[in-house]
Motif scaffolding. Structure first.
Motif, PDB file in Angstrom:
ATOM      1  N   ARG A 184       0.358   4.112  -2.823  1.00 17.31           N
ATOM      2  CA  ARG A 184      -0.161   5.429  -2.456  1.00 17.31           C
ATOM      3  C   ARG A 184       0.893   6.540  -2.472  1.00 17.31           C
TER       4      ARG A 184
ATOM      5  N   GLU B 118       0.822  -1.205   0.000  1.00 17.17           N
ATOM      6  CA  GLU B 118       0.000   0.000   0.000  1.00 17.17           C
ATOM      7  C   GLU B 118       0.863   1.265   0.000  1.00 17.17           C
TER       8      GLU B 118
ATOM      9  N   TRP C 280      -3.212   7.092   5.381  1.00 15.03           N
ATOM     10  CA  TRP C 280      -2.481   7.772   4.314  1.00 15.03           C
ATOM     11  C   TRP C 280      -2.773   9.259   4.258  1.00 15.03           C
TER      12      TRP C 280
END
Length: 294
Positions: A158, A154, A257
């Motif tokens: 991202r 991830e 995030w």
């Protein structure tokens, strides 16, 4: 460690040593060392004369040997500890920020900030700072086999890249993520963690004092990895009473995030609570040991 022997011809040198498989210990030593300039350094070797003084981070056995040989030592603990009985030629300090209530009896240092606070203008990627020091093996294996690959994947998706740095258990960590593109793995003792953070967009870190110091000093976003082991659980609980640090327990959660901005995350901790000069204070105490031994 080689056995040191007394030597009447001591050089004006300081011995600097730490537990390099513990992230907090390693980075505490580096941050203090940055303020000691070109002070001559001693090494742990039997053929060397005894140092005039020593800074020992966490290595209790080294501190005991040095003080037994008459070397003045500043012992810096990277975890809460009760104050020991007074001992000749020994100063104790605790690596602990001033804004966080200290559960032990040692004198806290304040925040040990990196020497350079600037971050790069064009930051990219995630620094995933993992501490497995004293984490029970079953917990480490479960994290490495499940959550760590998901978090690394991830991070790349991202933020464009993932620099994973760990203090111990490197082989197991590398095996868990080596198949993932965009992920680089390094050992904390062999890389410049502070410089990597300066160029990273986001810091995902085990609940450690070293990570808090990086993020607070640079007013940078901090997200905690799931706490592994009792010490990390305790520290995470203490810190999040004062600072809103999101948890990366669910990597699919957008809050991981998009953490709070600097004012929302660090605004409650003003300079009157911690002036970021803990490393300078420890370095000054080490110099004083050289000039006026205990």
């Amino acid at each position: 460690m080689a056995v040191l022997t007394p030597d009447a011809g001591r050089q004006p040198a300081v011995l600097l040593t730490c537990r390099d498989e513990q992230l907090d210990s390693l980075l505490a030593l580096r941050r203090v060392t940055a303020h000691l300039g070109d002070l001559p350094r001693a090494v742990l070797a039997s053929h060397e004369p005894l140092p005039r003084a020593a800074l020992v981070c966490d290595e209790e056995a080294t501190t005991a040997r040095l003080t037994a040989l008459g070397v003045p030592v500043l012992h810096l603990a990277s975890a809460p500890a009760a104050a020991p009985a007074p001992t000749e030629r020994l100063l104790h300090r605790a690596h602990w920020p001033g804004w966080l209530e200290h559960p032990g009896g040692l004198r806290p240092t304040g925040l040990l900030a990196p020497a350079r606070l600037a971050r790069r203008r064009n930051r990219r990627g995630t620094l995933l700072l993992l501490s497995l020091w004293q984490v029970p093996q079953p917990a480490a294996e479960a994290f490495n086999g499940d959550q760590l690959p998901f978090l690394a994947r991830e991070s790349v998706r991202r933020t464009g890249a993932c620099q994973l740095v760990c203090d111990t258990g490197l082989d197991q960590v590398r095996a868990a993520v080596s198949h993932l593109p965009g992920v680089t793995v390094g050992r904390a003792a062999e890389v410049d963690v502070d410089a990597l953070h300066a160029g990273a967009e986001l810091l995902l870190a085990s609940p450690t004092l070293a990570a808090v110091a990086l993020a607070q000093a640079r007013r940078a976003p901090l997200v905690f990895l799931p706490a592994l082991g009792a010490a990390q659980h305790d520290l995470a609980e203490r810190i999040t009473r004062h600072v809103p640090v999101p948890s990366a327990a669910d990597p699919a959660d957008p809050a991981v995030w998009q953490p709070p901005g600097p004012d929302a995350q660090w605004g409650a901790i003003g300079p009157e609570l911690d002036d970021l000069r803990g490393a300078q204070g420890v370095a000054r105490a080490v110099r004083q040991l050289l000039l006026a031994p205990l």
